[in-house]
Design a protein around this motif. Structure first.
Motif, PDB file in Angstrom:
ATOM      1  N   LEU A 144       0.855  -1.183   0.000  1.00 29.75           N
ATOM      2  CA  LEU A 144       0.000   0.000   0.000  1.00 29.75           C
ATOM      3  C   LEU A 144       0.892   1.234   0.000  1.00 29.75           C
ATOM      4  N   MET A 145       0.583   2.219  -0.855  1.00 31.83           N
ATOM      5  CA  MET A 145       1.276   3.494  -0.864  1.00 31.83           C
ATOM      6  C   MET A 145       0.323   4.539  -0.289  1.00 31.83           C
ATOM      7  N   VAL A 146       0.788   5.273   0.713  1.00 32.17           N
ATOM      8  CA  VAL A 146       0.006   6.346   1.325  1.00 32.17           C
ATOM      9  C   VAL A 146       0.609   7.671   0.859  1.00 32.17           C
ATOM     10  N   PRO A 147      -0.165   8.496   0.141  1.00 31.45           N
ATOM     11  CA  PRO A 147       0.364   9.786  -0.330  1.00 31.45           C
ATOM     12  C   PRO A 147       0.704  10.723   0.826  1.00 31.45           C
ATOM     13  N   SER A 148       1.594  11.650   0.572  1.00 24.86           N
ATOM     14  CA  SER A 148       1.971  12.629   1.594  1.00 24.86           C
ATOM     15  C   SER A 148       0.773  13.493   1.968  1.00 24.86           C
ATOM     16  N   GLY A 149       0.700  13.840   3.249  1.00 31.81           N
ATOM     17  CA  GLY A 149      -0.307  14.765   3.728  1.00 31.81           C
ATOM     18  C   GLY A 149      -1.718  14.218   3.877  1.00 31.81           C
ATOM     19  N   ILE A 150      -1.953  12.944   3.572  1.00 33.68           N
ATOM     20  CA  ILE A 150      -3.291  12.366   3.666  1.00 33.68           C
ATOM     21  C   ILE A 150      -3.445  11.646   5.008  1.00 33.68           C
ATOM     22  N   ALA A 151      -4.509  11.970   5.730  1.00 32.27           N
ATOM     23  CA  ALA A 151      -4.766  11.302   7.011  1.00 32.27           C
ATOM     24  C   ALA A 151      -4.997   9.815   6.774  1.00 32.27           C
ATOM     25  N   HIS A 152      -4.456   8.988   7.688  1.00 32.23           N
ATOM     26  CA  HIS A 152      -4.610   7.544   7.560  1.00 32.23           C
ATOM     27  C   HIS A 152      -4.615   6.902   8.944  1.00 32.23           C
ATOM     28  N   ARG A 153      -5.169   5.704   9.002  1.00 33.09           N
ATOM     29  CA  ARG A 153      -5.259   4.947  10.262  1.00 33.09           C
ATOM     30  C   ARG A 153      -5.388   3.478   9.927  1.00 33.09           C
ATOM     31  N   GLY A 154      -5.181   2.615  10.916  1.00 38.13           N
ATOM     32  CA  GLY A 154      -5.254   1.187  10.653  1.00 38.13           C
ATOM     33  C   GLY A 154      -5.847   0.409  11.803  1.00 38.13           C
ATOM     34  N   GLU A 155      -6.367  -0.781  11.475  1.00 42.43           N
ATOM     35  CA  GLU A 155      -6.884  -1.699  12.495  1.00 42.43           C
ATOM     36  C   GLU A 155      -6.531  -3.125  12.088  1.00 42.43           C
ATOM     37  N   ALA A 156      -5.808  -3.815  12.975  1.00 45.27           N
ATOM     38  CA  ALA A 156      -5.426  -5.205  12.722  1.00 45.27           C
ATOM     39  C   ALA A 156      -6.630  -6.118  12.868  1.00 45.27           C
ATOM     40  N   ASP A 157      -6.636  -7.190  12.088  1.00 45.31           N
ATOM     41  CA  ASP A 157      -7.692  -8.189  12.176  1.00 45.31           C
ATOM     42  C   ASP A 157      -7.800  -8.706  13.606  1.00 45.31           C
ATOM     43  N   ALA A 158      -9.031  -8.866  14.087  1.00 44.78           N
ATOM     44  CA  ALA A 158      -9.272  -9.293  15.468  1.00 44.78           C
ATOM     45  C   ALA A 158      -8.789 -10.715  15.733  1.00 44.78           C
ATOM     46  N   ALA A 159      -8.672 -11.530  14.703  1.00 45.72           N
ATOM     47  CA  ALA A 159      -8.234 -12.920  14.896  1.00 45.72           C
ATOM     48  C   ALA A 159      -6.740 -13.106  14.663  1.00 45.72           C
ATOM     49  N   THR A 160      -6.161 -12.380  13.699  1.00 40.30           N
ATOM     50  CA  THR A 160      -4.787 -12.661  13.293  1.00 40.30           C
ATOM     51  C   THR A 160      -3.756 -11.620  13.704  1.00 40.30           C
ATOM     52  N   GLY A 161      -4.177 -10.379  13.962  1.00 38.92           N
ATOM     53  CA  GLY A 161      -3.204  -9.313  14.130  1.00 38.92           C
ATOM     54  C   GLY A 161      -2.569  -9.007  12.784  1.00 38.92           C
ATOM     55  N   ALA A 162      -1.473  -8.246  12.783  1.00 36.52           N
ATOM     56  CA  ALA A 162      -0.814  -7.867  11.532  1.00 36.52           C
ATOM     57  C   ALA A 162       0.653  -7.555  11.786  1.00 36.52           C
ATOM     58  N   VAL A 163       1.486  -7.926  10.819  1.00 36.42           N
ATOM     59  CA  VAL A 163       2.910  -7.573  10.830  1.00 36.42           C
ATOM     60  C   VAL A 163       3.230  -7.025   9.447  1.00 36.42           C
TER      61      VAL A 163
END
Length: 105
Positions: free
Chosen positions: A78-97
């Motif tokens: 995933l590429m997040v452009p500069s200056g754009i608000a962003h947030r994340g949430e890991a899957d409730a079963a697996t988490g994320a790395v």
């Protein structure tokens, strides 16, 4: 600058709050990080002056760029452009790395 062997990332990372650990390397030019999120952990809304790239290693993650959700799984980028608000949430079963790369401006 000469080449360097960097720290082992298999141990615990710096606690980022909310079940998120960061393993980060900074140079004069960029930041390279491994981010580990426990199942259900969240990253609060924030923005950066730099573009960011994320590469999913394990688990799954919903990442909102602006108001647009992106479902990420191992192997996704995933590429997040500069200056754009962003947030994340890991899957409730697996988490994320995932890996993050961003330029230092």
């Amino acid at each position: 600058m000469s080449a360097a062997v960097l720290p082992d990332w298999r141990g615990p990372g710096a606690e980022g709050g909310g079940g998120t650990a960061f393993h980060e390397i900074r140079t004069r030019s960029f930041v390279f990080a491994r981010i580990e999120m426990a199942p259900g952990a969240t990253l609060k809304v924030h923005a950066h002056a730099e573009e960011q790239l994320f590469y999913m290693l394990e688990g799954s993650l919903t990442y909102w760029v602006g108001e647009e959700p992106h479902m990420l799984r191992a192997g996704d980028v995933l590429m997040v452009p500069s200056g754009i608000a962003h947030r994340g949430e890991a899957d409730a079963a697996t988490g994320a790395v995932f890996l993050e790369v961003k330029e230092i401006l």
